[in-house]
Design a protein around this motif. Sequence first.
Motif, PDB file in Angstrom:
ATOM      1  N   ASP A 157       0.601  10.301  -9.452  1.00 59.25           N
ATOM      2  CA  ASP A 157       1.312   9.436  -8.509  1.00 59.25           C
ATOM      3  C   ASP A 157       0.553   8.123  -8.306  1.00 59.25           C
ATOM      4  O   ASP A 157       1.163   7.056  -8.185  1.00 59.25           O
ATOM      5  N   MET A 158      -0.779   8.205  -8.252  1.00 60.00           N
ATOM      6  CA  MET A 158      -1.573   6.981  -8.153  1.00 60.00           C
ATOM      7  C   MET A 158      -1.325   6.100  -9.366  1.00 60.00           C
ATOM      8  O   MET A 158      -1.143   4.874  -9.243  1.00 60.00           O
ATOM      9  N   GLN A 159      -1.318   6.698 -10.557  1.00 53.81           N
ATOM     10  CA  GLN A 159      -1.118   5.919 -11.774  1.00 53.81           C
ATOM     11  C   GLN A 159       0.255   5.267 -11.796  1.00 53.81           C
ATOM     12  O   GLN A 159       0.394   4.109 -12.212  1.00 53.81           O
ATOM     13  N   SER A 160       1.270   5.981 -11.337  1.00 51.85           N
ATOM     14  CA  SER A 160       2.610   5.397 -11.264  1.00 51.85           C
ATOM     15  C   SER A 160       2.644   4.232 -10.281  1.00 51.85           C
ATOM     16  O   SER A 160       3.220   3.178 -10.572  1.00 51.85           O
ATOM     17  N   ALA A 161       2.036   4.427  -9.105  1.00 54.43           N
ATOM     18  CA  ALA A 161       2.012   3.359  -8.103  1.00 54.43           C
ATOM     19  C   ALA A 161       1.317   2.123  -8.644  1.00 54.43           C
ATOM     20  O   ALA A 161       1.803   0.990  -8.483  1.00 54.43           O
ATOM     21  N   ALA A 162       0.184   2.311  -9.309  1.00 55.81           N
ATOM     22  CA  ALA A 162      -0.562   1.175  -9.862  1.00 55.81           C
ATOM     23  C   ALA A 162       0.242   0.472 -10.950  1.00 55.81           C
ATOM     24  O   ALA A 162       0.300  -0.763 -11.002  1.00 55.81           O
ATOM     25  N   ARG A 163       0.853   1.241 -11.810  1.00 59.07           N
ATOM     26  CA  ARG A 163       1.629   0.658 -12.907  1.00 59.07           C
ATOM     27  C   ARG A 163       2.819  -0.148 -12.377  1.00 59.07           C
ATOM     28  O   ARG A 163       3.200  -1.174 -12.945  1.00 59.07           O
ATOM     29  N   LEU A 164       3.397   0.292 -11.276  1.00 51.03           N
ATOM     30  CA  LEU A 164       4.556  -0.381 -10.703  1.00 51.03           C
ATOM     31  C   LEU A 164       4.190  -1.619  -9.895  1.00 51.03           C
ATOM     32  O   LEU A 164       5.068  -2.401  -9.535  1.00 51.03           O
ATOM     33  N   ALA A 175       1.605  -1.576  -7.110  1.00 57.16           N
ATOM     34  CA  ALA A 175       0.983  -1.372  -5.801  1.00 57.16           C
ATOM     35  C   ALA A 175      -0.408  -2.002  -5.781  1.00 57.16           C
ATOM     36  O   ALA A 175      -1.166  -1.902  -6.748  1.00 57.16           O
ATOM     37  N   ASP A 176      -0.747  -2.626  -4.661  1.00 55.07           N
ATOM     38  CA  ASP A 176      -2.059  -3.251  -4.509  1.00 55.07           C
ATOM     39  C   ASP A 176      -3.105  -2.277  -3.989  1.00 55.07           C
ATOM     40  O   ASP A 176      -4.301  -2.486  -4.196  1.00 55.07           O
ATOM     41  N   ALA A 177      -2.667  -1.228  -3.300  1.00 55.44           N
ATOM     42  CA  ALA A 177      -3.592  -0.281  -2.696  1.00 55.44           C
ATOM     43  C   ALA A 177      -2.936   1.085  -2.618  1.00 55.44           C
ATOM     44  O   ALA A 177      -1.712   1.204  -2.553  1.00 55.44           O
ATOM     45  N   LYS A 190       0.859  -1.189   0.000  1.00 55.65           N
ATOM     46  CA  LYS A 190       0.000   0.000   0.000  1.00 55.65           C
ATOM     47  C   LYS A 190       0.891   1.233   0.000  1.00 55.65           C
ATOM     48  O   LYS A 190       1.787   1.358   0.835  1.00 55.65           O
ATOM     49  N   VAL A 191       0.635   2.125  -0.961  1.00 53.98           N
ATOM     50  CA  VAL A 191       1.330   3.408  -1.002  1.00 53.98           C
ATOM     51  C   VAL A 191       0.363   4.450  -0.456  1.00 53.98           C
ATOM     52  O   VAL A 191      -0.670   4.736  -1.073  1.00 53.98           O
ATOM     53  N   CYS A 192       0.685   5.007   0.692  1.00 50.55           N
ATOM     54  CA  CYS A 192      -0.220   5.936   1.371  1.00 50.55           C
ATOM     55  C   CYS A 192       0.219   7.377   1.125  1.00 50.55           C
ATOM     56  O   CYS A 192       1.330   7.657   0.687  1.00 50.55           O
ATOM     57  N   GLY A 193      -0.712   8.296   1.421  1.00 51.55           N
ATOM     58  CA  GLY A 193      -0.412   9.708   1.260  1.00 51.55           C
ATOM     59  C   GLY A 193      -0.407  10.162  -0.182  1.00 51.55           C
ATOM     60  O   GLY A 193       0.274  11.124  -0.545  1.00 51.55           O
ATOM     61  N   ILE A 194      -1.184   9.489  -1.032  1.00 48.23           N
ATOM     62  CA  ILE A 194      -1.299   9.896  -2.436  1.00 48.23           C
ATOM     63  C   ILE A 194      -2.099  11.198  -2.510  1.00 48.23           C
ATOM     64  O   ILE A 194      -3.171  11.306  -1.912  1.00 48.23           O
ATOM     65  N   THR A 195      -1.593  12.161  -3.257  1.00 44.77           N
ATOM     66  CA  THR A 195      -2.295  13.444  -3.408  1.00 44.77           C
ATOM     67  C   THR A 195      -2.508  13.822  -4.869  1.00 44.77           C
ATOM     68  O   THR A 195      -3.171  14.823  -5.138  1.00 44.77           O
ATOM     69  N   ALA A 248      -8.962  -0.916 -12.112  1.00 48.41           N
ATOM     70  CA  ALA A 248      -9.542  -2.080 -11.447  1.00 48.41           C
ATOM     71  C   ALA A 248      -8.471  -2.850 -10.683  1.00 48.41           C
ATOM     72  O   ALA A 248      -7.307  -2.914 -11.109  1.00 48.41           O
ATOM     73  N   PHE A 249      -8.889  -3.397  -9.552  1.00 47.30           N
ATOM     74  CA  PHE A 249      -8.066  -4.257  -8.711  1.00 47.30           C
ATOM     75  C   PHE A 249      -6.977  -3.508  -7.938  1.00 47.30           C
ATOM     76  O   PHE A 249      -6.094  -4.141  -7.359  1.00 47.30           O
ATOM     77  N   VAL A 250      -7.044  -2.193  -7.919  1.00 51.43           N
ATOM     78  CA  VAL A 250      -6.233  -1.402  -7.002  1.00 51.43           C
ATOM     79  C   VAL A 250      -7.176  -0.858  -5.942  1.00 51.43           C
ATOM     80  O   VAL A 250      -8.124  -0.133  -6.259  1.00 51.43           O
ATOM     81  N   THR A 251      -6.942  -1.208  -4.697  1.00 56.25           N
ATOM     82  CA  THR A 251      -7.838  -0.859  -3.595  1.00 56.25           C
ATOM     83  C   THR A 251      -7.591   0.567  -3.136  1.00 56.25           C
ATOM     84  O   THR A 251      -6.440   0.987  -2.983  1.00 56.25           O
TER      85      THR A 251
END
Length: 213
Positions: free
Chosen positions: A16-23, A25-27, A7-12, A54-57
């Motif tokens: 950044d969310m798209q990068s985390a998902a592409r790499l 990250a599950d959440a 889980k990558v927290c503190g997304i603003t 989809a499938f990213v919480t």
Amino acid sequence: MQRVRVKVCGITRVADMQSAARLGADAIGLVFYPPSPRFVGIEQAAAICAATPAFVTTVGLFVNPTYEQVCEVLERVPLDILQFHGEEPEVFCCRFGRPYMKALRMADDLDVLAAAEQYPAACGLLLDSHVPGVPGGTGTTFDWQRIPAQLSQPLILAGGLDAANVSDAIATVRPWAVDVSGGVEQLDADGRRHPGIKSEAAMAAFIEGVNRV
């Protein structure tokens, strides 16, 4: 051994969310606690959730909110899981029709098993470092040997994790998931962190460290 979730927290930011998902990250975590430097408003959070694949919480983090404050967020932001990081009792955490995680800060006098027993419905227990007056995002680790082996809920390990220590943390604790925030944020030339602004390179290194174990 099962794969440890991330889980990558503190997304603003949507990017950044798209990068985390592409790499991988599950959440992703969105902080609805105004004093936090990683706080997101409702419109900002709604835009991030709308773009989340989809499938990213999506996880919403609250600290001692009122019932009305949580409901206001849920009216606009389709969160999958709620994360309570204050002194919220179980009965409050269960009021919103969403699975919830309960964060416990590892103060020296905390009886982890006794505290965990107060939240039998939690879908996970997040153990974080304790710094007086700071509910999370401290950038400090705690003694992982203090974690009891017999927790009944899935364990999410947080507190000062980064690419340099996450492999050792997983090998020591064997958690269900790890939670990172400050450890994957951008740094300026002087090494100062930019809260809420994620570094794609740091996220990639962190997730590689998780997958390496």
